[in-house]
Design a protein around this motif. Sequence first.
Motif, PDB file in Angstrom:
ATOM      1  N   THR A  80      64.915 110.326  44.690  1.00 12.01           N
ATOM      2  CA  THR A  80      65.249 111.572  44.008  1.00 12.01           C
ATOM      3  C   THR A  80      64.820 112.751  44.874  1.00 12.01           C
ATOM      4  O   THR A  80      63.638 112.917  45.174  1.00 12.01           O
ATOM      5  N   ILE A  81      65.803 113.545  45.280  1.00 14.73           N
ATOM      6  CA  ILE A  81      65.532 114.710  46.122  1.00 14.73           C
ATOM      7  C   ILE A  81      65.870 115.969  45.326  1.00 14.73           C
ATOM      8  O   ILE A  81      67.009 116.147  44.893  1.00 14.73           O
ATOM      9  N   ALA A  82      64.895 116.836  45.129  1.00 17.86           N
ATOM     10  CA  ALA A  82      65.110 118.060  44.355  1.00 17.86           C
ATOM     11  C   ALA A  82      65.917 119.071  45.155  1.00 17.86           C
ATOM     12  O   ALA A  82      65.905 119.076  46.388  1.00 17.86           O
ATOM     13  N   GLY A  83      66.636 119.936  44.442  1.00 23.40           N
ATOM     14  CA  GLY A  83      67.406 120.985  45.080  1.00 23.40           C
ATOM     15  C   GLY A  83      66.527 121.880  45.935  1.00 23.40           C
ATOM     16  O   GLY A  83      65.432 122.252  45.526  1.00 23.40           O
ATOM     17  N   GLY A  84      67.025 122.210  47.140  1.00 26.00           N
ATOM     18  CA  GLY A  84      66.276 123.043  48.056  1.00 26.00           C
ATOM     19  C   GLY A  84      65.304 122.284  48.938  1.00 26.00           C
ATOM     20  O   GLY A  84      64.691 122.875  49.827  1.00 26.00           O
TER      21      GLY A  84
ATOM     22  N   ALA B 223      69.195 119.280  50.253  1.00 22.31           N
ATOM     23  CA  ALA B 223      69.908 119.087  48.990  1.00 22.31           C
ATOM     24  C   ALA B 223      70.140 120.443  48.328  1.00 22.31           C
ATOM     25  O   ALA B 223      69.218 121.248  48.217  1.00 22.31           O
ATOM     26  N   LYS B 224      71.394 120.703  47.904  1.00 20.42           N
ATOM     27  CA  LYS B 224      71.691 121.939  47.184  1.00 20.42           C
ATOM     28  C   LYS B 224      71.196 121.864  45.746  1.00 20.42           C
ATOM     29  O   LYS B 224      70.866 122.885  45.135  1.00 20.42           O
ATOM     30  N   GLN B 225      71.216 120.656  45.182  1.00 17.80           N
ATOM     31  CA  GLN B 225      70.708 120.421  43.839  1.00 17.80           C
ATOM     32  C   GLN B 225      70.091 119.026  43.823  1.00 17.80           C
ATOM     33  O   GLN B 225      70.155 118.316  44.823  1.00 17.80           O
ATOM     34  N   THR B 226      69.470 118.639  42.719  1.00 19.28           N
ATOM     35  CA  THR B 226      68.839 117.327  42.660  1.00 19.28           C
ATOM     36  C   THR B 226      69.875 116.226  42.867  1.00 19.28           C
ATOM     37  O   THR B 226      70.929 116.208  42.226  1.00 19.28           O
ATOM     38  N   ILE B 227      69.581 115.324  43.800  1.00 16.96           N
ATOM     39  CA  ILE B 227      70.491 114.209  44.090  1.00 16.96           C
ATOM     40  C   ILE B 227      69.713 112.905  44.059  1.00 16.96           C
ATOM     41  O   ILE B 227      68.481 112.886  44.150  1.00 16.96           O
ATOM     42  N   GLU B 228      70.442 111.809  43.927  1.00 12.02           N
ATOM     43  CA  GLU B 228      69.852 110.474  43.939  1.00 12.02           C
ATOM     44  C   GLU B 228      70.447 109.683  45.094  1.00 12.02           C
ATOM     45  O   GLU B 228      71.668 109.603  45.239  1.00 12.02           O
TER      46      GLU B 228
END
Length: 352
Positions: A304-308, A281-286
Amino acid sequence: MAKREGFEVLAIDAFADVDTVAAADEVWRLPALCEQLSAADLKALIDKLDSWQPDCLLIGSGLEADLESYASLCQRYTLSGNAPAVIEQVKNPFWLNTHCARHHVMTPHVQSQPPQQGRWLYKTAGQSGGAHVRDWNKTSGINSIGDGYWQAFLAGQPVGALFVANKNSSMLIGVHALKQRPGIYTYAGVSRLHDAKLTHAMQELLDAVVPDSGLIGINSLDAIWQKGRLHVLEINPRLSASMRLYAESPLIQAHLASCQGKGIPELHPYAIHASHCIVYAKQTIEINPSELPAWLEDRPVNGTIAGGQPVCSLYAEASSRDAVQHMLQDKKTQLEKLWGTYVCEHIEFNIH
């Protein structure tokens, strides 16, 4: 892999993804494995292991940067892998540089002080995964910090080798291209390579550097393939994520046999092409974990996946490199339809 080879498994993992939970007999999540273990983390880990009374421990990436915790585990349990002293030695860039030179193996120059000119990388000794690697120049503001060192940049194709070290010999399992996240050096997957010249050069390299290194079991090596010659970047003295490319072989048995000083089972070379790609993920995604297709690997438990952070992995194998790329692109397209354009704009698929 261990379950497929008939072992009962307690998996202790930083992410405890859906696949791990489904495969292991028991899973215990320990997020601190991504960082240095605190005294409380180590006690909790030991308490969990004591409750299981394992016959042996197998260690993946991360703990080579925490040798104190690694040594504690070695003293308490049967740890099938390299001794702490061997890991400390092999992960020392200056030892490795001298070792390679002594065996007439090429490797980029390393130094402990800021360079005066040229292109260099700044790295932290003992780390893994590539997130600690940064491009360096005089204006970057990076000076010697702790275990930091400078390694001369070398252009060429980043490649890796998975191998078994057994007493005074080594057996090459496979050679693969190393993928990195765009613009940085974080590990993003591997693809099998079928280059006879490269394979021969890698086995010759292993024959030179492994016998007196102290290594046992399955390990991996990173190098640069430049103009028909290999330049060693580092050795990873533990089980590797690149094992995914060779999962049909009895690698756990081979690792244990080597660590116990026994004969290694025959490992057949792979003729087909394969690629393992880590999606970040480049940024937080849902995302909705319940909607993730079964063919995804390393499926996350949380939406919820945090960026990086890694989202999941894609894997494909076929008779040709083009066919593998077509399969990966098709999986990417399916995920774009599932997650939508906005979400996928903020994802690195790393399929190339």
